[in-house]
Design an enzyme around this catalytic site. Sequence first.
Site, mmCIF file in Angstrom:
data_model
loop_
_atom_site.group_PDB
_atom_site.id
_atom_site.type_symbol
_atom_site.label_atom_id
_atom_site.label_comp_id
_atom_site.label_asym_id
_atom_site.label_seq_id
_atom_site.Cartn_x
_atom_site.Cartn_y
_atom_site.Cartn_z
ATOM 1 N N GLN A 1 -5.009 -1.375 9.422
ATOM 2 C CA GLN A 1 -4.950 -2.712 8.816
ATOM 3 C C GLN A 1 -5.610 -3.739 9.728
ATOM 4 O O GLN A 1 -5.361 -3.781 10.926
ATOM 5 C CB GLN A 1 -3.481 -3.079 8.532
ATOM 6 C CG GLN A 1 -3.293 -4.358 7.762
ATOM 7 C CD GLN A 1 -3.845 -4.315 6.337
ATOM 8 O OE1 GLN A 1 -3.908 -3.268 5.708
ATOM 9 N NE2 GLN A 1 -4.273 -5.454 5.835
ATOM 10 N N ASP B 1 -10.876 3.242 3.669
ATOM 11 C CA ASP B 1 -11.343 1.862 3.528
ATOM 12 C C ASP B 1 -12.869 1.812 3.361
ATOM 13 O O ASP B 1 -13.415 0.788 2.955
ATOM 14 C CB ASP B 1 -11.006 1.073 4.817
ATOM 15 C CG ASP B 1 -9.812 0.155 4.640
ATOM 16 O OD1 ASP B 1 -9.573 -0.306 3.516
ATOM 17 O OD2 ASP B 1 -9.139 -0.109 5.648
ATOM 18 N N LYS C 1 0.842 -1.199 0.000
ATOM 19 C CA LYS C 1 0.000 0.000 0.000
ATOM 20 C C LYS C 1 0.880 1.253 0.000
ATOM 21 O O LYS C 1 0.662 2.194 -0.760
ATOM 22 C CB LYS C 1 -0.946 0.001 1.215
ATOM 23 C CG LYS C 1 -2.115 -0.972 1.051
ATOM 24 C CD LYS C 1 -2.912 -1.184 2.326
ATOM 25 C CE LYS C 1 -3.966 -2.256 2.098
ATOM 26 N NZ LYS C 1 -4.774 -2.586 3.270
HETATM 27 N N1 GUN Z 1 -7.313 -6.723 5.852
HETATM 28 C C1 GUN Z 1 -7.683 -7.454 4.781
HETATM 29 N N2 GUN Z 1 -8.253 -6.671 3.835
HETATM 30 C C2 GUN Z 1 -8.249 -5.420 4.329
HETATM 31 C C3 GUN Z 1 -8.694 -4.162 3.813
HETATM 32 O O1 GUN Z 1 -9.227 -4.042 2.704
HETATM 33 N N3 GUN Z 1 -8.489 -3.093 4.633
HETATM 34 C C4 GUN Z 1 -7.929 -3.198 5.844
HETATM 35 N N4 GUN Z 1 -7.801 -2.100 6.568
HETATM 36 N N5 GUN Z 1 -7.505 -4.342 6.352
HETATM 37 C C5 GUN Z 1 -7.669 -5.443 5.592
#
Ligand code: GUN
Length: 282
Positions: free
Chosen positions: A94, A117, A50
């Site tokens: 996350q 998100d 990311k």
């Molecule tokens: N863990 C797995 N997929 C995601 C996501 O799309 N966003 C976040 N913040 N954590 C995750």
Amino acid sequence: MTVKLIDGKKLAEKVRNRLKKEVLTLKKTPKLTVILVGDNPASQIYVKNKAKYAQEIGIKSEVIRLCSDITQEKLLKIIKKLNKDKKVNGILVQLPLPRHINEFDVINAINPEKDVDGFTIYNKGLLSVGKPSLVPCTPLGIMEMLKEYKVKLSGSLAVVIGRSNIVGKPMAQLLTLNDATVIQCHSKTKNLKDITSKADIVISAVGKRKLVTEKHIKQGAVVIDVAMIRDEKNKKWIGDVDFEKVSKKTSLITPVPGGVGPMTIAMLLQNTITAYRKQNKK
Ligand code: GUN
């Protein structure tokens, strides 16, 4: 029939190139802050990617790494500080979080305008009343794929397998908003294949190997595989769909890896720019 692949890697690159140009037109540089709690190996890779792709398109990125024993109170304090920080446009926590932390409370401490998100109840509420703002990245990426490959949604029967807050639920809502007829299936659904075999579009987001076989799929259907399962024996990533057999029947299908995955990060970058714009138009 040749397998027509939906190339998520290529489309994500195209989206990132578009976003890179868009960033250059902005007055300031958008900034994304990612919070990683603990040392979950998969999360570490996601977070690294990311940050890497954000930087590549000219978005500033910062990763705040916290010990797995951090208290919820301290984590909430960090989020509140980031909410107030004018230089930070996007905040992402996350998941998963360690068990002693309440995920719901932490996510909902994020200012909805910085919730890249799209997981806060505010943004989820907006989507559910048909006014999407910041939308979860994976379903948003799938909508982008369906658009790029000109998949007809209006009046089509779409089956979503999975009802998670991150993928299944928002996916069904986005398809409905685009005039598809949507059936949502999940682990308690009886006779799954009787339902999926009627569908024009099947989107599977469960994480169960060979859940979707050729018997589940109608000739000419579009199949999107969201799952990422590690096959340790063969040292590769696989999805829910028995790709080899199912792809003989589909008009379009996503591979794993190289399908949905790369699009999720591209949409996170897009959401960061959307968040920046929301905060800078006032
Ligand atoms: N863990 C797995 N997929 C995601 C996501 O799309 N966003 C976040 N913040 N954590 C995750």
